[in-house]
Design an enzyme around this catalytic site. Structure first.
Site, PDB file in Angstrom:
ATOM      1  N   CYS A  54       0.852  -1.185   0.000  1.00 23.24           N
ATOM      2  CA  CYS A  54       0.000   0.000   0.000  1.00 23.24           C
ATOM      3  C   CYS A  54       0.890   1.238   0.000  1.00 23.24           C
ATOM      4  CB  CYS A  54      -0.939   0.062   1.193  1.00 23.24           C
ATOM      5  SG  CYS A  54      -2.056  -1.313   1.345  1.00 23.24           S
ATOM      6  N   ARG A  87       3.895  -0.363  -4.957  1.00 23.50           N
ATOM      7  CA  ARG A  87       3.634  -0.897  -3.615  1.00 23.50           C
ATOM      8  C   ARG A  87       2.305  -1.640  -3.534  1.00 23.50           C
ATOM      9  NH1 ARG A  87       6.925   1.363   0.455  1.00 23.50           N
ATOM     10  NH2 ARG A  87       5.438   0.622   1.984  1.00 23.50           N
ATOM     11  N   TRP A 101      -3.008  -2.503  -1.527  1.00 29.31           N
ATOM     12  CA  TRP A 101      -2.726  -3.932  -1.774  1.00 29.31           C
ATOM     13  C   TRP A 101      -3.549  -4.653  -0.719  1.00 29.31           C
ATOM     14  CZ3 TRP A 101      -0.674  -8.122   0.915  1.00 29.31           C
ATOM     15  CH2 TRP A 101      -0.272  -9.214   0.138  1.00 29.31           C
ATOM     16  N   ASN A 124      -1.633   2.316   6.085  1.00 31.16           N
ATOM     17  CA  ASN A 124      -0.805   1.179   5.643  1.00 31.16           C
ATOM     18  C   ASN A 124      -0.575   0.286   6.845  1.00 31.16           C
ATOM     19  OD1 ASN A 124      -0.484   2.237   3.135  1.00 31.16           O
ATOM     20  ND2 ASN A 124       1.708   2.624   3.305  1.00 31.16           N
ATOM     21  N   GLY A 125      -0.507  -1.030   6.621  1.00 30.19           N
ATOM     22  CA  GLY A 125      -0.216  -1.942   7.730  1.00 30.19           C
ATOM     23  C   GLY A 125      -1.417  -2.808   8.038  1.00 30.19           C
ATOM     24  N   GLU A 183      15.876 -18.555  -8.708  1.00 34.97           N
ATOM     25  CA  GLU A 183      15.608 -17.159  -9.019  1.00 34.97           C
ATOM     26  C   GLU A 183      15.053 -17.012 -10.438  1.00 34.97           C
ATOM     27  OE1 GLU A 183      15.152 -14.587  -7.461  1.00 34.97           O
ATOM     28  OE2 GLU A 183      15.436 -12.938  -8.872  1.00 34.97           O
ATOM     29  N   LYS A 242      11.430 -15.445 -11.262  1.00 33.70           N
ATOM     30  CA  LYS A 242      11.217 -14.321 -12.185  1.00 33.70           C
ATOM     31  C   LYS A 242      10.129 -14.675 -13.184  1.00 33.70           C
ATOM     32  CE  LYS A 242      12.545 -11.607 -10.586  1.00 33.70           C
ATOM     33  NZ  LYS A 242      13.258 -11.659  -9.363  1.00 33.70           N
ATOM     34  N   GLU A 273       6.578 -14.914 -11.507  1.00 31.73           N
ATOM     35  CA  GLU A 273       5.950 -13.691 -10.993  1.00 31.73           C
ATOM     36  C   GLU A 273       5.496 -12.741 -12.079  1.00 31.73           C
ATOM     37  OE1 GLU A 273       8.082 -11.464  -7.969  1.00 31.73           O
ATOM     38  OE2 GLU A 273       9.960 -11.622  -9.004  1.00 31.73           O
ATOM     39  N   HIS A 281      14.339 -37.845  -8.139  1.00 33.10           N
ATOM     40  CA  HIS A 281      13.687 -38.264  -6.889  1.00 33.10           C
ATOM     41  C   HIS A 281      12.219 -37.839  -6.837  1.00 33.10           C
ATOM     42  CE1 HIS A 281      17.441 -39.741  -5.283  1.00 33.10           C
ATOM     43  NE2 HIS A 281      18.018 -38.610  -5.683  1.00 33.10           N
ATOM     44  N   LYS A 336       5.820  -4.412  -4.337  1.00 35.43           N
ATOM     45  CA  LYS A 336       7.274  -4.323  -4.273  1.00 35.43           C
ATOM     46  C   LYS A 336       7.795  -4.499  -2.857  1.00 35.43           C
ATOM     47  CE  LYS A 336      11.277  -3.327  -6.157  1.00 35.43           C
ATOM     48  NZ  LYS A 336      11.868  -4.415  -6.948  1.00 35.43           N
TER      49      LYS A 336
HETATM   50  O1  M6R Z   1      12.557  -5.987  -0.346  1.00 37.12           O
HETATM   51  P1  M6R Z   1      12.947  -7.420  -0.124  1.00 37.12           P
HETATM   52  O2  M6R Z   1      14.181  -7.797  -0.867  1.00 37.12           O
HETATM   53  O3  M6R Z   1      13.056  -7.779   1.316  1.00 37.12           O
HETATM   54  O4  M6R Z   1      11.754  -8.255  -0.729  1.00 37.12           O
HETATM   55  C1  M6R Z   1      11.730  -9.641  -0.631  1.00 37.12           C
HETATM   56  C2  M6R Z   1      10.764 -10.233  -1.619  1.00 37.12           C
HETATM   57  O5  M6R Z   1       9.471  -9.779  -1.377  1.00 37.12           O
HETATM   58  C3  M6R Z   1      11.138  -9.883  -3.064  1.00 37.12           C
HETATM   59  O6  M6R Z   1      12.433 -10.288  -3.370  1.00 37.12           O
HETATM   60  C4  M6R Z   1      10.163 -10.529  -4.035  1.00 37.12           C
HETATM   61  O7  M6R Z   1      10.336 -11.906  -4.050  1.00 37.12           O
HETATM   62  C5  M6R Z   1      10.360  -9.919  -5.421  1.00 37.12           C
HETATM   63  N1  M6R Z   1       9.094  -9.657  -6.024  1.00 37.12           N
HETATM   64  C6  M6R Z   1      11.157 -10.754  -6.328  1.00 37.12           C
HETATM   65  O8  M6R Z   1      11.202 -10.298  -7.624  1.00 37.12           O
END
Ligand code: M6R
Length: 616
Positions: free
Chosen positions: A2, A27, A77, A103-104, A489, A493, A496, A512, A611
């Site tokens: 948010c 956000r 969010w 927020n929160g 990773e 990517k 997501e 396995h 984010k």
């Molecule tokens: O800000 P941070 O690195 O702590 O965030 C951690 C994850 O939320 C962040 O890496 C998330 O997985 C990303 N969307 C990856 O692209």
């Protein structure tokens, strides 16, 4: 998670709020809203979905909006309740006099709601936030003072919050409060700003006051007053913001993600700059505050992080253990929190986070700090909560990352971890700086920016492969050793931003269980680098091929005889096993980007994500 914006001054508030929200869209982006005060009236406009819907809504109200010079805005969010207009912020009290954004998460909202219903509050939304609006309004009835109402309300609220509230009877102020959710006041000349993150106001001011937990503030056009937990007035601590407005522009790229991928060579140069000068010189890492005695006493390392930062930490484990022989545990913050914390003053704890605001990681760091361990933080945001918890704040220097999918911050985290591991090793073994393997790694780090540039110069093959595989619904990524985290990773990517089901496995684990899923509809992407695991990964590729899986090889070397195994090959610049995660990842980022782009997905703002994940 948010975004909040607030403005008080002489300019058109709605323009500032919309511009601020557009910089906070990363956000969260499932609904948005603004409250504009003019005279003793407050107009509220909200829209579900992306910010563009709110902008459209406001177009026909330009005349009314232009009259307002005080306002608050929010981009959501969803945590409690669907992303509907009713659940969008701002929320109001029953009398409609008080309006707020939040927020929160209010943890005791059910309890508070029941109490408030007993005294006549009627709830319209499913959010926890609305409870705060009713509660502050209830407190206001006792004192007719918005500051006092906020001060008493926050003492009853459990959980995390950043609040901005306005009241019709006090049309010259915005009252703010913070606990475990970021909130910054931007200091202007005859005007002031409030935001949950600085990109929202960097166009207008470079001076800011970071609120700390439990503070409550009154922001007026010409003054800012901040009160501590015991309601005492505190001295304002103004800081200068380290960012340029240009950092939040796409600079001609179609998406922030592509721009950020392309920035990685410079990011490597920034992190290495002044810290690694040549292969035969020791690493300068003055940011690491342990002295040599303390470094020699480190008996274990714990790395705590989430998502992409966790994957960087997994590469870090491999490098630190290899060079220092100190055992390293890497754990997702959300799991670390709920186990007994076993750490002491000889434990080095490394918290990794792009945003520095990830709630799970903050909680984990606070928990382990109690054990007296040294806390090294690797974050891209030196102004973040996590940075403030650091004993050592290690360099990242990636610049603001806007795309929700982390790319350049991952690269910067890797480089920071290379530097840290070499630093520890150089203290523990005085001869190590002359160790040929270390000298080679240093040489490769110095050459890394140009290798990344070579890779980025010609992406035709990656684009072709992206198009060819874009219609597959599932993917498997395999690798071994130091590149296992690259497989995780790369898969993260892809899933997501394209919503394709992609999973990373250690190549040796394929047989396995996951091998059961292989057939011609399941592409397998294998990362093959020269080094001790090369032949083993190749055998795993044979096994996949035997099940008719389509095979994509990402490799810095492939014997001609082995090429027949693969349907498609992406060749990367040469490099040792140790440096390879920093090269491979660029290919995997590009592949994910082009698949998502080809599918027409919203690359920078994928569905359901945000984010900065500021809720546990
Ligand atoms: O800000 P941070 O690195 O702590 O965030 C951690 C994850 O939320 C962040 O890496 C998330 O997985 C990303 N969307 C990856 O692209």
């Amino acid at each position: 998670m948010c975004g909040i914006i607030g403005y008080i001054g002489d300019r058109c508030a709605s323009d500032i709020l919309i511009s601020g929200l557009s910089h906070l869209e990363y956000r969260g982006y499932d609904s948005s809203g603004v409250a504009l005060m003019h005279g003793n009236e407050i107009d509220i406009y909200k829209a579900p979905g992306k910010l563009i819907n709110l902008i459209e809504e406001l177009k026909s109200k330009q005349d009314v909006c232009a009259k307002s010079h005080i306002g608050i805005g929010h981009i959501r969010w969803a945590t409690h309740g669907l992303p509907t207009t009713t659940n969008a912020h701002p929320h109001t009290s029953n009398c409609n006099n008080l309006t707020l954004v939040h927020n929160g998460i209010i943890e005791n909202y059910q309890e508070l709601k029941e109490e408030l219903i007993k005294v006549g509050s009627v709830f319209k939304s499913q959010t926890d936030t609305e409870v705060a609006a009713h509660l502050i309004a209830y407190e206001y009835e006792k004192t007719h003072d918005l500051l006092k109402a906020m001060q008493s309300a926050v003492k009853k609220i459990k959980g995390a919050f950043a609040f901005c509230a306005i009241h019709k009877s006090e049309p010259d102020k915005i009252v703010v409060a913070k606990r475990n959710a970021p909130l910054v006041i931007g200091v202007g000349n005859g005007e002031n700003f409030i935001a949950s993150d600085i990109p929202a106001m960097i166009e207008y001011t470079k001076k800011a006051i970071y609120l700390t937990d439990y503070q409550v503030g009154v922001v007026q056009k010409d003054s800012i007053q901040i009160f501590d937990k015991d309601d005492n007035l505190t001295a304002n601590k103004i800081e200068y913001l380290p960012f340029e407005a240009v950092a939040i522009s796409k600079l001609g790229y179609k998406h922030f993600m592509l721009k950020e991928i392309h920035e990685q060579s410079d990011v490597v140069r920034n992190v290495l700059g002044g810290r690694l000068l040549s292969p035969d010189k020791e690493v300068n890492l003055n940011e690491f505050k342990l002295n040599n005695d303390e470094i020699n006493k480190i008996s274990r390392v714990q790395i705590i992080a989430c998502g992409t930062s966790l994957h960087a930490g997994m590469v870090g484990k491999y490098i630190i253990e290899k060079f220092t022989k100190i055992p390293v545990d890497v754990e997702p913050s959300s799991e670390y929190i709920y186990r007994d914390t076993i750490a002491d003053k000889n434990t080095l704890v490394i918290g990794i986070s792009q945003s520095g605001e990830t709630a799970d990681t903050i909680t984990a760091i606070k928990q382990v700090k109690e054990c007296g361990s040294h806390i090294a933080i690797i974050t891209n945001r030196t102004d973040s909560t996590m940075a403030r918890l650091a004993d050592s704040l290690l360099p990242v220097d990636a610049g603001i990352e806007v795309s929700v999918a982390a790319t350049k911050s991952y690269m910067a985290q890797l480089i920071s971890l290379y530097l840290l591991s070499m630093k520890i090793m150089e203290v523990k073994d005085k001869n190590s700086a002359k160790n040929p393997e270390i000298m080679k790694l240093k040489q490769e780090l110095l050459e890394l920016p140009s290798k990344i540039e070579i890779l980025l110069e010609n992406t035709d093959n990656i684009q072709r492969i992206a198009k060819k595989y874009s219609n597959y619904k599932n993917f498997i990524f395999i690798a071994r050793g130091i590149n296992f985290p690259s497989a995780l990773e790369g898969a993260l990517k892809l899933k997501e931003i394209s919503y394709i089901n992609a999973t990373g496995y250690c190549a040796g684990e394929l047989k396995h269980g996951p091998i059961a899923m292989l057939d011609e509809n399941m592409p397998v992407l294998a990362i093959l680098n020269t080094g001790i695991v090369y032949d083993k990964v190749l055998s795993n590729c044979e096994e996949a091929r035997a099940r008719q899986a389509k095979l994509i090889g990402v490799t810095n070397y492939l014997a001609e005889k082995d090429e027949r195994l693969f349907d498609d090959i992406i060749k990367i610049p040469s490099g040792s096993d140790l440096i390879s995660p920093a090269i491979n990842i660029v290919v995997l980022q590009l592949l994910a980007y082009y698949i998502a782009e080809y599918l027409g997905k919203d690359v920078d703002q994928p569905r359901n994500l945000a984010k900065s994940v500021t809720v546990e």
